[in-house]
Design a protein around this motif. Structure first.
Motif, PDB file in Angstrom:
ATOM      1  N   ILE A   1       5.526   4.441  -6.628  1.00 49.47           N
ATOM      2  CA  ILE A   1       5.875   4.359  -7.908  1.00 49.47           C
ATOM      3  C   ILE A   1       5.271   5.488  -8.794  1.00 49.47           C
ATOM      4  O   ILE A   1       5.905   5.996  -9.736  1.00 49.47           O
ATOM      5  N   ILE A   2       4.088   5.665  -8.586  1.00 51.35           N
ATOM      6  CA  ILE A   2       3.538   6.631  -9.579  1.00 51.35           C
ATOM      7  C   ILE A   2       4.151   8.084  -9.165  1.00 51.35           C
ATOM      8  O   ILE A   2       4.323   8.799 -10.122  1.00 51.35           O
ATOM      9  N   ARG A   3       4.415   8.233  -8.012  1.00 46.08           N
ATOM     10  CA  ARG A   3       5.024   9.581  -7.591  1.00 46.08           C
ATOM     11  C   ARG A   3       6.524   9.632  -8.219  1.00 46.08           C
ATOM     12  O   ARG A   3       6.794  10.589  -8.595  1.00 46.08           O
ATOM     13  N   TRP A   4       7.265   8.701  -7.871  1.00 47.73           N
ATOM     14  CA  TRP A   4       8.682   8.265  -8.699  1.00 47.73           C
ATOM     15  C   TRP A   4       8.501   8.633 -10.201  1.00 47.73           C
ATOM     16  O   TRP A   4       9.317   9.111 -10.810  1.00 47.73           O
ATOM     17  N   LEU A   5       7.530   7.932 -10.712  1.00 51.32           N
ATOM     18  CA  LEU A   5       7.497   7.895 -12.330  1.00 51.32           C
ATOM     19  C   LEU A   5       7.298   9.772 -12.668  1.00 51.32           C
ATOM     20  O   LEU A   5       7.868  10.181 -13.682  1.00 51.32           O
ATOM     21  N   ALA A   6       6.548  10.260 -11.901  1.00 55.53           N
ATOM     22  CA  ALA A   6       6.416  11.509 -12.177  1.00 55.53           C
ATOM     23  C   ALA A   6       7.604  12.561 -11.832  1.00 55.53           C
ATOM     24  O   ALA A   6       8.005  13.385 -12.760  1.00 55.53           O
ATOM     25  N   ALA A   7       8.395  12.054 -10.888  1.00 50.96           N
ATOM     26  CA  ALA A   7       9.869  12.590 -10.550  1.00 50.96           C
ATOM     27  C   ALA A   7      10.893  12.358 -11.779  1.00 50.96           C
ATOM     28  O   ALA A   7      11.556  13.115 -12.090  1.00 50.96           O
ATOM     29  N   VAL A   8      10.414  11.105 -12.457  1.00 53.00           N
ATOM     30  CA  VAL A   8      11.429  10.655 -13.563  1.00 53.00           C
ATOM     31  C   VAL A   8      11.033  11.712 -14.589  1.00 53.00           C
ATOM     32  O   VAL A   8      12.038  12.158 -15.387  1.00 53.00           O
ATOM     33  N   SER A   9       9.874  12.026 -14.910  1.00 49.79           N
ATOM     34  CA  SER A   9       9.608  12.666 -15.901  1.00 49.79           C
ATOM     35  C   SER A   9      10.056  14.341 -15.830  1.00 49.79           C
ATOM     36  O   SER A   9      10.236  14.967 -16.710  1.00 49.79           O
ATOM     37  N   ASN A  10      10.084  14.804 -14.408  1.00 46.84           N
ATOM     38  CA  ASN A  10      10.605  16.145 -14.444  1.00 46.84           C
ATOM     39  C   ASN A  10      12.140  16.020 -13.785  1.00 46.84           C
ATOM     40  O   ASN A  10      12.408  17.480 -13.307  1.00 46.84           O
ATOM     41  N   HIS A  11      12.730  14.899 -13.549  1.00 49.03           N
ATOM     42  CA  HIS A  11      14.108  15.025 -13.152  1.00 49.03           C
ATOM     43  C   HIS A  11      14.269  15.621 -11.715  1.00 49.03           C
ATOM     44  O   HIS A  11      15.133  16.160 -11.466  1.00 49.03           O
ATOM     45  N   SER A  12      13.191  15.234 -11.068  1.00 49.87           N
ATOM     46  CA  SER A  12      13.224  15.704  -9.572  1.00 49.87           C
ATOM     47  C   SER A  12      13.588  14.481  -8.729  1.00 49.87           C
ATOM     48  O   SER A  12      13.685  13.385  -8.855  1.00 49.87           O
TER      49      SER A  12
ATOM     50  N   ASN B   1       0.929  -1.278  -0.026  1.00 53.47           N
ATOM     51  CA  ASN B   1      -0.019  -0.033   0.072  1.00 53.47           C
ATOM     52  C   ASN B   1       0.718   1.184   0.014  1.00 53.47           C
ATOM     53  O   ASN B   1       0.452   2.618  -0.281  1.00 53.47           O
ATOM     54  N   VAL B   2       2.210   0.928   0.284  1.00 51.10           N
ATOM     55  CA  VAL B   2       3.011   2.377   0.013  1.00 51.10           C
ATOM     56  C   VAL B   2       3.882   1.948  -1.312  1.00 51.10           C
ATOM     57  O   VAL B   2       4.080   3.153  -1.959  1.00 51.10           O
ATOM     58  N   SER B   3       4.326   1.007  -1.803  1.00 53.99           N
ATOM     59  CA  SER B   3       5.050   1.064  -3.066  1.00 53.99           C
ATOM     60  C   SER B   3       4.199   1.173  -4.193  1.00 53.99           C
ATOM     61  O   SER B   3       4.827   1.861  -5.156  1.00 53.99           O
ATOM     62  N   THR B   4       2.843   1.164  -4.115  1.00 50.00           N
ATOM     63  CA  THR B   4       1.914   1.407  -5.504  1.00 50.00           C
ATOM     64  C   THR B   4       1.972   2.819  -5.542  1.00 50.00           C
ATOM     65  O   THR B   4       2.273   3.406  -6.729  1.00 50.00           O
ATOM     66  N   PRO B   5       1.419   3.558  -4.627  1.00 50.96           N
ATOM     67  CA  PRO B   5       1.359   4.857  -4.938  1.00 50.96           C
ATOM     68  C   PRO B   5       2.837   5.597  -5.004  1.00 50.96           C
ATOM     69  O   PRO B   5       3.054   6.639  -5.736  1.00 50.96           O
TER      70      PRO B   5
END
Ligand code: SAM
Length: 318
Positions: free
Chosen positions: A146-157, A140-144
């Motif tokens: 990864i979405i947050r980290w994919l957003a971070a991949v997209s803006n290099h943050s 219940n932590v890893s699933t949300p």
């Protein structure tokens, strides 16, 4: 040069007994106590972690942490929310000769942008930095996350200020399958597209639930992500996310129905027609059958309409 190894330590079972670290069911805690298995997991982060910079999330009693340190990582930062684990992680830090730093924090709030030295940073379009994120977190932590980290991949943050940091994370097996499913696969869904348009994603192997203590109800998929130099869909994360969410909203219906909900009445029909005409996608296809190029076409067509109609991007179905 052989990797730095930890000195002999009490076993994880002894650590758990010594510090009274009963797994908390309401925190979805399951521990991997078999160090052969933690070694196997960590090997998938990269053949060689000698000299690497690693952030481990949710180390618990520290099995995976030991494997990371034994593979010779030069700096390991662990972020653990449950303070009961602090004394045992501190003991590991002392044994690591300065290579392990322990933070009692919530990874959903933790700032990863300053934990490693500037020198490890690599240009996004150049080589991969020697930075790895590793974690066996509750599902219940890893699933949300990864979405947050994919957003971070997209803006290099966040973890990606160092460049294309790699991630090795565990998920419920079905989620791991979704993240890696190609078009037409039974598990093809929103996470498949969001992950694969930004990263090369690999389902490394499955850990049977019975390998954990206590045993969870499900098996665990270990997934490795390497950010791509260029996303397959070159648009802001929230635009792609919105289109993909809508298209997969009615999974087994014509994808036209999903595109319609991007638009309010009375322009819905006309703008939906425009999306399909300009992208050339067949509106009678179902979402799981669409290729990445076709989804790219839908996203580009929607984005062009948003550029023309102020406020449309903020419209939300229901
Ligand atoms: N990694 C250890 C292992 O494989 O044995 C523990 C796994 S257990 C499933 C998940 C761990 O993540 C627990 O130690 C839990 O306290 C920690 N955790 C849960 N949510 C967290 C969060 N938001 N931030 C940091 N740690 C978290």
């Amino acid at each position: 040069m052989s990797p730095l190894r930890l000195p002999p330590l009490p076993t994880l079972r002894e650590i758990i007994r010594l510090y009274g670290l009963r797994a908390e069911k309401q925190l979805a805690q399951n521990f991997i106590l078999d160090l052969n298995l933690t070694d196997k997991i960590v090997k998938y982060a990269g053949k060689n972690l000698e000299g690497a910079y690693v952030c481990e999330v949710g180390p618990g009693p520290g099995g995976i942490t030991r494997s990371i340190l034994n593979r010779g990582a030069s700096q390991v930062v662990v972020v653990e929310k449950d303070k009961r684990f602090m004394p045992s992680l501190q003991m590991l830090a002392e044994a690591s000769e300065g290579r392990l730093q322990v933070f009692n924090d919530d990874i959903l709030k933790f700032n990863m942008e300053n934990i490693f030295p500037e020198t490890v940073k690599k240009d996004w379009h150049g080589d991969l930095p020697d930075v790895h994120i590793i974690g066996n977190l509750p599902f219940n932590v890893s699933t949300p996350l990864i979405i947050r980290w994919l957003a971070a991949v997209s803006n290099h943050s966040g973890p990606f200020v160092y460049g294309r940091s790699r991630m090795l994370l565990t998920f419920q097996k079905e989620v791991a399958e979704r993240l890696t499913a190609p078009p037409n696969h039974p598990q093809r869904s929103r996470p498949s597209v969001m992950a694969q348009h930004l990263c090369q994603v690999k389902h490394c192997f499955t850990i049977p639930g019975k390998a954990c203590v206590p045993t969870p109800d499900v098996d665990i998929g270990v997934v490795h992500f390497t950010p791509l130099k260029e996303p397959l869909i070159k648009l802001p994360f929230h635009v792609v996310e919105k289109v993909v969410r809508s298209v997969f909203h009615f999974r087994q219906k014509y994808c036209r129905k999903g595109v319609e909900i991007l638009f309010p009445y009375p322009t819905m029909k006309e703008l939906t027609n425009e999306v399909f005409e300009s992208s050339g996608v067949d509106p009678t296809r179902i979402a799981p059958s669409l290729s990445m190029e076709e989804i790219n076409g839908l996203c580009l067509a929607y984005s062009a309409i948003c550029d023309r109609i102020p406020g449309l991007i903020d419209y939300n179905y229901r």
